[in-house]
Design an enzyme around this catalytic site. Structure first.
Site: not given
Lengths: 42, 534
Positions: B78, B107, B143, B170-171, B254, B256, B258, B269, B303-304, B329, B332, B451
């Site tokens: 998932h 293009d 994951w 690809s990314s 991390h 990722e 963002y 925006s 922090h993870h 943040t 924003k 979890r």
């Protein structure tokens, strides 16, 4: 469609910046593996 | 006037290839954008089906439908499908559609590379989904692929690693294309600080991608060599260090987060000023806030890992640097509120999704601040509180923003208006469903429910039942999204060139639907100035 000198210059800039960014990505990939290899040997 | 002249200029060469070759050999940014979006939608439903398996199993205590191994595979798959298959390709699809139109380019800078970037994805996800049918089942270690657990996977292991490599390539190629397009293909007269916020946030996202996807690739390559070639990068028995994997993984992981959320800031925006009929408040501060968030995302990764153990100085550094992210943040959120202040607001579906984003993403942000506090994190870590936190960021955050963007630009893409009533029904069912689904998970986590477990103590039964009901409401309401888009494209009312009266930007200067080839000649400076009313 014929290319103007501006188009040719832009095409060169596009290729150059794409290659540089690709090299940056490759260096991050190899760099982190190398860093781990060196850390692993210590 | 600009519309009619541009329309005329494009009418005589709006030819396009037909049949399967149009898609296989696609180099047109709009076709590739459409393929990305359709692919992301398919992955969203597959990943969503897996989420419903998880929530059906958790509807009540005890094992109901699936065995624990398969349950763990569902949580892992998932996440991989939603992150790499749904949200990231959806953003790349939106970038493909919108970046050239917004910067006045004909293009993307590298169209054939663009085609290659897209077509890697179906192969990557076919490999990943094939793992469901190999001996030992699909990957089940989460994951995050933490060793030593991930190294104990069955035949799925090499397929998963290869799939992740393909997704990464690809990314990276997609990101290079975005950077090169924005830096080299902007229309003359469009400075960087004239660009729409969506282009800015995507430019920053692309740099993040180029920096961190290779790090993930390096980490999984080392996992591969540990598994098959006798190295011991992460295996303690050979002198390796599994904690090093966690550091490397989260150095990718991390930023990722963002990567998934920065383009959402860009979309919101664009939409809030349109439906507030006011220019965006604090355009430049939005750009600098996005760049600050991107920079800070590189120095907060541990922090993870507070519960793994680290020196006090490390804990303090990562706690405080994480809290610093609240400042840009907050800038924003303040700017979006200030944009709406005294605006002439109307509540069409894109605006509703953007407002829900604003409120619900902020809830996810606040729970993130709670998780940044080291002693509190020792309690929350690996509990359902964390699940609630990141789902608030990613579902009413990233996914709602993607949907807002699709509703907002669909009239420009297809030339047709969607059904506003069904769009609003979709919004309300999604918003109610997502809160019923995820808000109770805060309570479950605070009460101590871990979890990634298929069974749980009876004390958690009530809120799990509520959460599962929310999951089914949210899941099935997404069928409405497909219906709205399908019915709009097939038989929606014709859309005007500028369907939203407050919309600004070069894309709205093009005729509707956007011609197959747009901005073959760069837009005149007065059109750029008119479009760039931030």
């Amino acid at each position: 469609m014929t290319q103007t000198p501006d188009d040719a210059e832009r095409s060169r800039r596009v290729k150059r910046s794409a290659i540089i960014l690709g090299l940056v990505a490759a260096s991050f990939y190899i760099g982190f593996i190398l860093m781990s290899v060196l850390g692993w040997r210590q | 006037m600009a519309n009619s002249t541009t329309a005329h200029a494009h009418d005589d060469h709006d030819h396009k290839p037909h049949g399967i070759k149009r898609w296989l050999y696609a180099t047109n940014h709009k076709d590739i954008g459409t393929m990305y979006l359709v692919f992301a939608c398919a992955m969203f439903f597959m990943g969503g089906a897996m989420a419903l398996v998880i929530r059906a199993e958790l509807f009540q205590p005890g094992l109901q439908f699936v065995d624990p191994g398969f349950f763990n595979s569902m949580t892992t798959m998932h996440a991989l499908l939603m992150i790499f298959g749904a949200v990231m390709p959806a953003w790349t699809g939106l970038a493909n559609w919108m970046v050239p139109m917004q910067v006045g380019a004909p293009d993307m800078a590298l169209p054939r590379l663009n085609n290659f970037s897209f077509w890697l994805l179906p192969f990557a996800f076919t490999l990943l989904l094939l793992t469901l049918f190999v001996p030992g089942g699909a990957p089940a270690g989460g994951w995050t692929l933490y060793p030593p657990l991930s190294l104990q996977a069955g035949d799925s292991f090499p397929l998963t690693i290869f799939a992740i490599h393909l997704m990464g390539i690809s990314s990276i190629l997609g990101a290079i294309n975005v950077v090169v397009t924005i830096l080299n293909m902007r229309a003359p007269g469009m400075g960087l600080l004239n660009m729409p916020l969506f282009c800015w946030t995507w430019l920053i996202t692309a740099y993040l991608l180029i920096a961190v996807m290779p790090v993930l690739a390096g980490a999984v390559t080392m996992l591969l060599t540990d598994h098959f070639f006798g190295t011991s990068f992460f295996t303690a028995s050979g002198g390796g260090d599994p904690v090093m994997f966690q550091h490397i993984f989260w150095f990718f992981g991390h930023p990722e987060v963002y990567i998934l959320i920065l383009p959402a800031f860009g979309v919101v925006s664009e939409i809030i000023p349109t439906f507030s009929r006011k220019p965006l408040f604090g355009y430049e501060s939005m750009v600098y806030a996005s760049a600050s968030i991107a920079f800070l995302s590189f120095i907060v990764w541990a922090h993870h890992m507070f519960t793994v153990g680290m020196p006090l100085a490390g804990q303090l550094f990562f706690m405080l640097s994480t809290m610093l992210i609240a400042i840009p943040t907050g800038v924003k959120v303040f700017n979006w509120c200030a944009t709406m202040w005294k605006g002439s607001i109307s509540f069409e579906t894109p605006m509703l999704f953007s407002l829900a984003f604003l409120f619900l993403f902020t809830i996810g942000g606040f729970s993130g601040l709670m998780l940044a506090i080291v002693p509190a994190d020792f309690q929350y870590h690996d509990s359902y509180f964390v699940v609630a936190h990141f789902h608030y960021v990613l579902v009413p955050g990233a996914v709602f923003a993607i949907m807002a963007g699709v509703y907002y630009w669909l009239p420009k893409w297809s030339g047709r208006m969607y059904n506003e009533k069904v769009g609003k029904l979709h919004f309300w069912l999604s918003t109610i469903g997502v809160n019923v689904l995820f808000f109770p998970q805060h309570f479950l986590g605070l009460a101590g429910m871990p979890r990634r477990i298929p069974d749980y103590s009876t004390q958690f039964a009530d809120w799990n039942m509520v959460s599962s009901i929310g999951a089914f409401i949210f899941g099935f309401s997404q069928l409405l999204f497909v219906y709205v888009i399908w019915s709009a494209v097939r038989s929606g009312e014709k859309a005007p060139a500028r369907p939203w009266e407050g919309a600004h930007g070069l894309e709205w200067e093009l005729p509707t639907p956007a011609p197959y080839h747009s901005w073959d000649t760069p837009p005149p400076r007065n059109v750029i100035a008119q479009g760039a009313m931030h």
